[in-house]
Design a protein around this motif. Structure first.
Motif, PDB file in Angstrom:
ATOM      1  N   ARG A 113     -66.187  34.052  -3.743  1.00  0.00           N
ATOM      2  CA  ARG A 113     -64.770  33.782  -2.709  1.00  0.00           C
ATOM      3  C   ARG A 113     -65.194  33.502  -1.498  1.00  0.00           C
ATOM      4  NH1 ARG A 113     -58.821  35.406  -3.985  1.00  0.00           N
ATOM      5  NH2 ARG A 113     -60.683  37.605  -3.817  1.00  0.00           N
ATOM      6  N   SER A 114     -64.322  32.454  -0.805  1.00  0.00           N
ATOM      7  CA  SER A 114     -64.810  32.294   0.884  1.00  0.00           C
ATOM      8  C   SER A 114     -63.375  32.018   0.533  1.00  0.00           C
ATOM      9  CB  SER A 114     -66.105  31.654   1.541  1.00  0.00           C
ATOM     10  OG  SER A 114     -66.322  30.568   0.595  1.00  0.00           O
ATOM     11  N   GLY A 115     -63.299  30.208   1.744  1.00  0.00           N
ATOM     12  CA  GLY A 115     -61.794  30.164   2.248  1.00  0.00           C
ATOM     13  C   GLY A 115     -61.013  30.352   1.621  1.00  0.00           C
ATOM     14  N   GLN A 116     -61.110  30.625  -0.024  1.00  0.00           N
ATOM     15  CA  GLN A 116     -59.740  31.398  -0.923  1.00  0.00           C
ATOM     16  C   GLN A 116     -59.450  32.716  -0.176  1.00  0.00           C
ATOM     17  OE1 GLN A 116     -63.134  30.355  -2.124  1.00  0.00           O
ATOM     18  NE2 GLN A 116     -62.319  28.665  -3.988  1.00  0.00           N
ATOM     19  N   ARG A 117     -60.267  33.317  -0.100  1.00  0.00           N
ATOM     20  CA  ARG A 117     -59.820  35.129  -0.161  1.00  0.00           C
ATOM     21  C   ARG A 117     -60.115  34.837   1.579  1.00  0.00           C
ATOM     22  NH1 ARG A 117     -63.357  39.181   2.551  1.00  0.00           N
ATOM     23  NH2 ARG A 117     -62.156  41.265   2.402  1.00  0.00           N
TER      24      ARG A 117
END
Length: 384
Positions: A113-117
């Motif tokens: 995850r990137s934007g979600q995290r």
């Protein structure tokens, strides 16, 4: 150390760091060289990370994996991990399907995850939900240092990081649900993908690709639970978040359900290590790891890896921001580092360890991996 006491394989995680005074082109050539060498030394996998707008050269994992796979013949090559907040499920499957078609049976597809995290961490910081955990005392469990969890809220709210996230997405786009993206990737690989309107889409290349799918996580959160529910192997990032790794592994195992991929949980745990012929030399080589980590956590992004010969020591204030990373870096002679890695293996129950080593000089990084391979007995383990 003998292979009897260390039955688990070792793998490599490479960020393709750009050293102070060097170039991205040289960093990429160093990565390919290191991959060739570590294949010969007996490492099982060679993984690259995905980072953007900083002084590392691993911004395009699929492209870099192709170059590494072409330069090697047996070592598994993959991403740890593709950041799904910046990529569509279809784009990921087509890219890694292409790699599998060219280098069949050798490609690992790690998902993170990137934007979600980032959105979740910012929400937690605003609510104060993580504040109590940050005051937890440092623990030493069976030789493994477990510091208080690092709270990334201030870092994730930096304008520079926000600008980087924005530049990686189309205007107005939102990072989609991670679970949904993973489901779409599985469906595209299986040939069962349908749109909401019921239209069949088939990825070519991609459908039927023999890639090994992984989920990576830093805490006992959604990624660990998802990997367990789907019966996928899980990567826990001790080198990034040493204060939450044990909980992440426990959450994964608690959620695990046998699947067509695995009949039991499979965990790889990462560690940052610098190995030299003796402890003092290793400490000298690792002397600017704190500077590099501070550049990341202070919101400036990873700077070119500093030269220990020309860098002033960190101030007390600077060190306090990265102390958890410094006390959990494995630095020393081969036996020193192998003993600490064995503690990490015991405490987490890891089935495999992945080692990331960063030094200013490429030859020192090569030597670090070579000495560790010899101490761990990788050649004998591979032959067994």
């Amino acid at each position: 150390m003998t292979t009897a006491s260390n039955p688990v394989p070792l793998s490599v995680l490479d960020l393709s760091p750009v050293s102070e005074g060097s170039t991205t082109a040289q960093a990429l050539h160093n990565t390919v060289d290191l991959a060739r060498r570590t294949e010969g030394w007996g490492y099982r996998r060679y993984w690259v990370a995905e980072h953007h707008f900083v002084a590392v050269a691993s911004s395009s994992p699929a492209v870099l994996i192709g170059a590494i796979a072409a330069a090697t013949s047996t070592i598994r090559v993959g991403a740890a991990a593709v950041q799904l907040g910046h990529n569509t499920a279809a784009g990921v499957v087509e890219a890694f399907g292409t790699l599998d078609a060219l280098y069949p049976g050798r490609i690992d597809l790690g998902l993170g995850r990137s934007g979600q995290r980032r959105a979740e961490a910012l929400a937690a910081a605003r609510s104060g939900a993580a504040e109590e955990e940050s005051h937890r005392a440092t623990e030493v469990r069976d030789g493994l240092v477990i510091p208080p969890p690092y709270q990334p809220g201030p870092l994730l709210s930096s304008p520079r990081l926000a600008a980087g996230f924005a530049a990686l997405q189309q205007p107005g786009a939102q990072a989609p649900d991670f679970d949904g993206q993973v489901d779409d990737i599985l469906a595209l690989l299986d040939g069962t993908y349908r749109t909401e309107d019921g239209i069949e889409l088939h990825a070519s290349p991609g459908e039927g690709a023999d890639v090994e799918l992984w989920v990576f996580g830093t805490s006992a959160g959604p990624s660990a639970s998802l990997a367990g529910r789907l019966g996928l192997p899980f990567g826990a990032n001790y080198h990034v978040s040493p204060g939450t790794t044990v909980e992440a592994v426990e959450a994964y195992r608690a959620a695990f359900r046998p699947s067509r991929f695995l009949d039991r949980p499979y965990v790889v745990v990462s560690a940052d290590a610098v190995v030299a012929d003796d402890d003092a030399t290793a400490r000298d080589l690792a002397a600017t790891y704190g500077h590099w980590t501070h550049s990341i956590r202070s919101g400036h992004g990873a700077v070119p890896y500093p030269d220990p010969a020309t860098s002033a020591p960190l101030s007390d204030e600077e060190r306090s921001l990265v102390d958890d990373r410094l006390i959990t870096q494995f630095v020393g002679a081969p036996a020193t580092v192998a003993e600490r890695l064995e503690s990490l293996r015991r405490v987490t129950g890891a089935d495999e360890l992945v080692v990331t080593s960063v030094t200013h000089r490429h030859e020192d990084r090569l030597r670090s991996y070579e000495l560790l391979a010899r101490e761990w007995g990788l050649a004998a383990l591979r032959a067994a």
